[in-house]
Design an enzyme around this catalytic site. Sequence first.
Site, PDB file in Angstrom:
ATOM      1  N   SER B  17       0.846  -1.178   0.000  1.00 44.22           N
ATOM      2  CA  SER B  17       0.000   0.000   0.000  1.00 44.22           C
ATOM      3  C   SER B  17       0.886   1.233   0.000  1.00 44.22           C
ATOM      4  CB  SER B  17      -0.918  -0.061   1.219  1.00 44.22           C
ATOM      5  OG  SER B  17      -1.807   1.017   1.207  1.00 44.22           O
ATOM      6  N   HIS B  44      -2.644  -0.776  -3.470  1.00 51.72           N
ATOM      7  CA  HIS B  44      -3.654   0.282  -3.330  1.00 51.72           C
ATOM      8  C   HIS B  44      -3.153   1.502  -4.078  1.00 51.72           C
ATOM      9  CE1 HIS B  44      -4.402  -1.749   0.794  1.00 51.72           C
ATOM     10  NE2 HIS B  44      -5.059  -2.373  -0.167  1.00 51.72           N
ATOM     11  N   ASP B 137      -5.152  -3.957   5.897  1.00 56.74           N
ATOM     12  CA  ASP B 137      -5.518  -4.885   4.840  1.00 56.74           C
ATOM     13  C   ASP B 137      -4.425  -5.954   4.711  1.00 56.74           C
ATOM     14  OD1 ASP B 137      -7.126  -5.829   2.825  1.00 56.74           O
ATOM     15  OD2 ASP B 137      -6.248  -4.540   1.277  1.00 56.74           O
TER      16      ASP B 137
END
Lengths: 275, 195
Positions: B17, B44, B137
């Site tokens: 991310s 992401h 996540d």
Amino acid sequence: MPKYQNDEDYDIHALLEVIFLKWGYDFRGYSKASLTRRIFYFLQEERIDRIPDLQYRIVRDKSLFSRFIKDVTVNVTEMFRDPVFYQSVKENIVPQLKTYPHIKIWHAGCATGEEVYSLAILLEQEGLLERSTIYATDINRSVLDRAKKGIYSDSYLQQYETNFENAGLKGHLSDYFEKGYDHVIVDSALRKNIVFTEHDLVIDHVFGEMQLIFCRNVLIYFTRGLQSKVIDLFSESLDFGGCLCLGIKETLDFYEHKGKFKTLDPNNKIYQRTR
Amino acid sequence: MNTVPKTPSCIVVIGASWGGIQALRTLLTQLRSPFCFAVVIVIHQDRQRASQLPQLLNDTAAFRVVEAADKEPIVAGNVYISTPNYHLLVEQDGTLSHTIDKPVNYCRPSVDVLFQTAADAFGDRVVAVVLTGANHDGAAGAQRVKQRGGKVFVQNPKEAEAKAMPLATIRDTEVDFIGSLEAIIDKLNGIGQHV
Ligand SMILES: C[S@@+](CC[C@H](N)C(=O)[O-])C[C@H]1O[C@@H](n2cnc3c(N)ncnc32)[C@H](O)[C@@H]1O
């Protein structure tokens, strides 16, 4: 080699067979990973422990089955999703639509209707909405009911306004809504030429001579075999010269009869039926 | 060398991310090719500035880095990257698929979704790698990977640009390895030679 990788895999296949036998809905050609996620989510919601228990109950309980359809289909959508795509519609499809005295449009898998109203706004700005009849269909009756009402929570409005601007449309998205306390209602003028109706792409038939078909982010849920079948259905439902718009992850590249189509915009997945 | 596309002996699924692009660039330049596994990455990203990423990473790597296509068969030696605004899933038949289902952990694509479906499809032939990131996540997905017999490698939170994601995974799961990016790359290069 065994046909199923493990017991869970077998249970899911058995469940889908039983549902087909009992209710005539055919999920056997759906991609398994997403469907399995949704089925496990459904088990949790219904507090059912195991898939075989669900299988036993679903043949005996119609309302459980209705909730199944409602929960295992993925109905997430938004207004002007992929703004660049709408720019391309304006460039590549609208000029041709202007040549027709009457326009028939089909949104297959319209979910809660955001996409349908997005296109309706574009058509309205191009002076085409008056002479259009728009068919918006889905397998899931409960989302169609919501689509028909055209009432949306205002929590996503900001994102939709941004999409609207990036799609290169005139004015503001809010011009097309009536504001409620924590929601908005789509202008009735936008809604009057839209027919919402149930249609299952897997088992139902061709849908009249369309000038434009939108089926975005539906084929991703199908395996290649089922995708081909559904594209056959679209090509039979399209007028010569009519256009098919898929989601950006979807394609006709693998399609056996892709020669029937010309690619108008490879990035935005806009195709035209030429033969 | 065999040139026929083949199903990988195992898949390496990577979640990254905040700070992830730099980490992935390093990882992909140092991965020794050819390798017998396939790499599937969820990163992401901002939904607008999307698709240059595979190109960017392709330029640095000695192998094929592509944005995952719908129903694309996973082939050994290739690297597949998520598309912004779509979850990326691994199918049991060894293909990749997508869904626009709700965000998970406020993320779409979500690392959890990739890890969980990879674990369901490939069982103990999964190596999950959790890199830098500023959210949680990947933690639930890593758990599933362990349950199904796979392995989990985590970037050392002290070295990661953002530590929340590695930390969350370490907190929830008994992972197989915690180390610097370089050490993780060494481990992956090790798998490449075993088979
Ligand atoms: C993710 S939504 C896509 C909504 C919208 N087209 C978009 O792109 O934002 C997918 C829709 O396809 C519908 N669907 C799934 N299977 C279907 C089928 N066999 N026939 C018709 N619609 C189906 C689902 O109920 C869901 O509303």
